[in-house]
Design a protein around this motif. Structure first.
Motif, PDB file in Angstrom:
ATOM      1  N   ALA A  26     -49.861 -71.813  99.318  1.00  0.00           N
ATOM      2  CA  ALA A  26     -50.629 -71.233  98.215  1.00  0.00           C
ATOM      3  C   ALA A  26     -51.154 -69.851  98.577  1.00  0.00           C
ATOM      4  O   ALA A  26     -51.143 -68.931  97.754  1.00  0.00           O
ATOM      5  N   GLY A  27     -51.618 -69.693  99.804  1.00  0.00           N
ATOM      6  CA  GLY A  27     -52.115 -68.398 100.239  1.00  0.00           C
ATOM      7  C   GLY A  27     -51.022 -67.349 100.267  1.00  0.00           C
ATOM      8  O   GLY A  27     -51.227 -66.196  99.851  1.00  0.00           O
ATOM      9  N   PHE A  28     -49.851 -67.741 100.755  1.00  0.00           N
ATOM     10  CA  PHE A  28     -48.725 -66.817 100.792  1.00  0.00           C
ATOM     11  C   PHE A  28     -48.352 -66.374  99.381  1.00  0.00           C
ATOM     12  O   PHE A  28     -48.133 -65.189  99.112  1.00  0.00           O
ATOM     13  N   LEU A  29     -48.294 -67.346  98.441  1.00  0.00           N
ATOM     14  CA  LEU A  29     -47.977 -67.024  97.056  1.00  0.00           C
ATOM     15  C   LEU A  29     -49.066 -66.169  96.415  1.00  0.00           C
ATOM     16  O   LEU A  29     -48.794 -65.318  95.573  1.00  0.00           O
ATOM     17  N   SER A  30     -50.310 -66.389  96.839  1.00  0.00           N
ATOM     18  CA  SER A  30     -51.417 -65.587  96.316  1.00  0.00           C
ATOM     19  C   SER A  30     -51.219 -64.117  96.644  1.00  0.00           C
ATOM     20  O   SER A  30     -51.381 -63.243  95.802  1.00  0.00           O
ATOM     21  N   GLY A  31     -50.879 -63.857  97.886  1.00  0.00           N
ATOM     22  CA  GLY A  31     -50.661 -62.473  98.285  1.00  0.00           C
ATOM     23  C   GLY A  31     -49.397 -61.892  97.694  1.00  0.00           C
ATOM     24  O   GLY A  31     -49.354 -60.712  97.326  1.00  0.00           O
ATOM     25  N   LEU A  32     -48.348 -62.706  97.567  1.00  0.00           N
ATOM     26  CA  LEU A  32     -47.065 -62.224  97.086  1.00  0.00           C
ATOM     27  C   LEU A  32     -47.037 -62.003  95.582  1.00  0.00           C
ATOM     28  O   LEU A  32     -46.526 -60.987  95.097  1.00  0.00           O
ATOM     29  N   MET A 257     -37.260 -58.769  91.598  1.00  0.00           N
ATOM     30  CA  MET A 257     -37.223 -59.922  92.488  1.00  0.00           C
ATOM     31  C   MET A 257     -38.534 -60.685  92.434  1.00  0.00           C
ATOM     32  O   MET A 257     -38.559 -61.929  92.455  1.00  0.00           O
ATOM     33  N   LEU A 258     -39.666 -59.981  92.336  1.00  0.00           N
ATOM     34  CA  LEU A 258     -40.962 -60.646  92.225  1.00  0.00           C
ATOM     35  C   LEU A 258     -41.005 -61.523  90.972  1.00  0.00           C
ATOM     36  O   LEU A 258     -41.515 -62.643  90.995  1.00  0.00           O
ATOM     37  N   LYS A 259     -40.468 -61.014  89.860  1.00  0.00           N
ATOM     38  CA  LYS A 259     -40.469 -61.786  88.614  1.00  0.00           C
ATOM     39  C   LYS A 259     -39.617 -63.043  88.743  1.00  0.00           C
ATOM     40  O   LYS A 259     -39.989 -64.116  88.266  1.00  0.00           O
ATOM     41  N   ARG A 260     -38.462 -62.935  89.394  1.00  0.00           N
ATOM     42  CA  ARG A 260     -37.585 -64.098  89.539  1.00  0.00           C
ATOM     43  C   ARG A 260     -38.219 -65.157  90.437  1.00  0.00           C
ATOM     44  O   ARG A 260     -38.135 -66.356  90.172  1.00  0.00           O
ATOM     45  N   VAL A 261     -38.852 -64.702  91.514  1.00  0.00           N
ATOM     46  CA  VAL A 261     -39.538 -65.637  92.405  1.00  0.00           C
ATOM     47  C   VAL A 261     -40.648 -66.359  91.652  1.00  0.00           C
ATOM     48  O   VAL A 261     -40.829 -67.575  91.762  1.00  0.00           O
ATOM     49  N   PHE A 262     -41.402 -65.618  90.862  1.00  0.00           N
ATOM     50  CA  PHE A 262     -42.503 -66.169  90.083  1.00  0.00           C
ATOM     51  C   PHE A 262     -41.999 -67.235  89.104  1.00  0.00           C
ATOM     52  O   PHE A 262     -42.555 -68.330  88.997  1.00  0.00           O
ATOM     53  N   ALA A 263     -40.912 -66.918  88.381  1.00  0.00           N
ATOM     54  CA  ALA A 263     -40.374 -67.847  87.393  1.00  0.00           C
ATOM     55  C   ALA A 263     -39.870 -69.125  88.055  1.00  0.00           C
ATOM     56  O   ALA A 263     -40.118 -70.238  87.572  1.00  0.00           O
ATOM     57  N   GLY A 264     -39.148 -68.991  89.163  1.00  0.00           N
ATOM     58  CA  GLY A 264     -38.642 -70.163  89.867  1.00  0.00           C
ATOM     59  C   GLY A 264     -39.757 -71.045  90.388  1.00  0.00           C
ATOM     60  O   GLY A 264     -39.680 -72.280  90.306  1.00  0.00           O
ATOM     61  N   PHE A 265     -40.805 -70.432  90.894  1.00  0.00           N
ATOM     62  CA  PHE A 265     -41.962 -71.176  91.394  1.00  0.00           C
ATOM     63  C   PHE A 265     -42.596 -72.010  90.290  1.00  0.00           C
ATOM     64  O   PHE A 265     -42.878 -73.206  90.463  1.00  0.00           O
TER      65      PHE A 265
END
Length: 277
Positions: A26-32, A257-265
């Protein structure tokens, strides 16, 4: 019968390990991504809390409340890292802030009035909708150093704060798309969203601790209001450490790439929450 909170049994140790891993993720995703990892925490808690003696009817309420409490330190760590990079847009944040704080209190109280299945369904539907929105939604081309200052940011903050406190998140999945739509570069939207998440989580967690509606069934030792303190503490400590690494990566990855990672998550977490019912 609920097993003792201080028990040193293997199941308890495994739960603790899961909370640490969840907090780190969660922390990693928070920063990313500019989120507090709340959706990931809610999904994990929905599976583990029943084994700790949380009544099934209250699992989602406790999961959401505990997620918000854990997000406080996660968002604080992520915000500090973003401040060091001078990426937070303060004029925009100040216009969002009153609505975020008020919405955090309102949303937490509204969630306490919802049934467990209704709350679970609302969270899962939110995940799936936002996954679709981030994957296929159209946004404006970001403009260099654009800082939104519209008076509409105050009611927008109210809506974001209310929904976030109901779902158990720091609001990044709402704040980031809003700011990107307004023409903000994703990396600055992520930074400002982290600071917004700190406000939402503080207001929401406080509201869940001083619960408007007492739980229908008694909760085990270790809970304050609806917040399960051991899980909140374990996830928060791990997330604070991992948030720094997410921030570093966010400033290196391209926006698509940030948007794709966000959507997949969001898609994966939505499925996990549904399957946990």
């Amino acid at each position: 019968m609920p097993r003792p909170i201080l028990s040193a049994s293997w199941p308890m140790l495994l739960d603790l390990l899961l909370y640490v891993l969840t907090g780190a993720s969660a922390g990693f995703l928070s920063g990313l991504l500019g989120i507090g990892g709340g959706l990931l925490m809610v999904a994990a808690f929905s599976f583990t809390l029943p084994t700790l003696g949380i009544p099934h009817s209250e699992v989602m309420h406790v999961a959401v409340a505990t997620s918000l409490a854990g997000i406080v330190l996660t968002a604080a760590s992520s915000t500090y890292a973003q401040l060091r990079r001078r990426a937070v847009m303060f004029p925009t944040l100040l216009r969002l802030a009153p609505g975020l704080l008020l919405g955090g209190f309102i949303g937490a109280h509204l969630a306490q009035l919802m049934s467990g299945p209704l709350l679970r369904g609302a969270i899962a539907a939110f995940c799936l909708f936002m996954a679709w929105r981030m994957a296929f939604g159209r946004t404006r081309e970001p403009r260099a150093e654009h800082v939104p200052r519209s008076s509409w940011l105050l009611p927008a903050g109210l809506g974001i704060g209310t929904i976030s406190a109901i779902i158990g998140i720091g609001g990044g999945s709402l704040t980031v798309p809003l700011l990107v739509t307004l023409g903000v570069k994703p990396v600055r939207a992520v930074a400002t969203s982290a600071a917004a998440g700190l406000m939402i989580s503080l207001a929401g967690a406080t509201s869940y601790m001083v619960a408007l509606r007492a739980p229908a069934q008694p909760l085990p030792a270790g809970t304050l209001g609806y917040v399960f303190l051991p899980a909140a503490a374990a996830t928060a400590i791990a997330s604070m450490i991992a948030a720094q690494f997410g921030v570093r990566l966010a400033h290196r990855l391209p926006a698509p790439m940030l948007k794709r990672v966000f959507a997949g998550f969001l898609l994966v977490v939505g499925v996990l929450i549904v399957s946990g019912g």
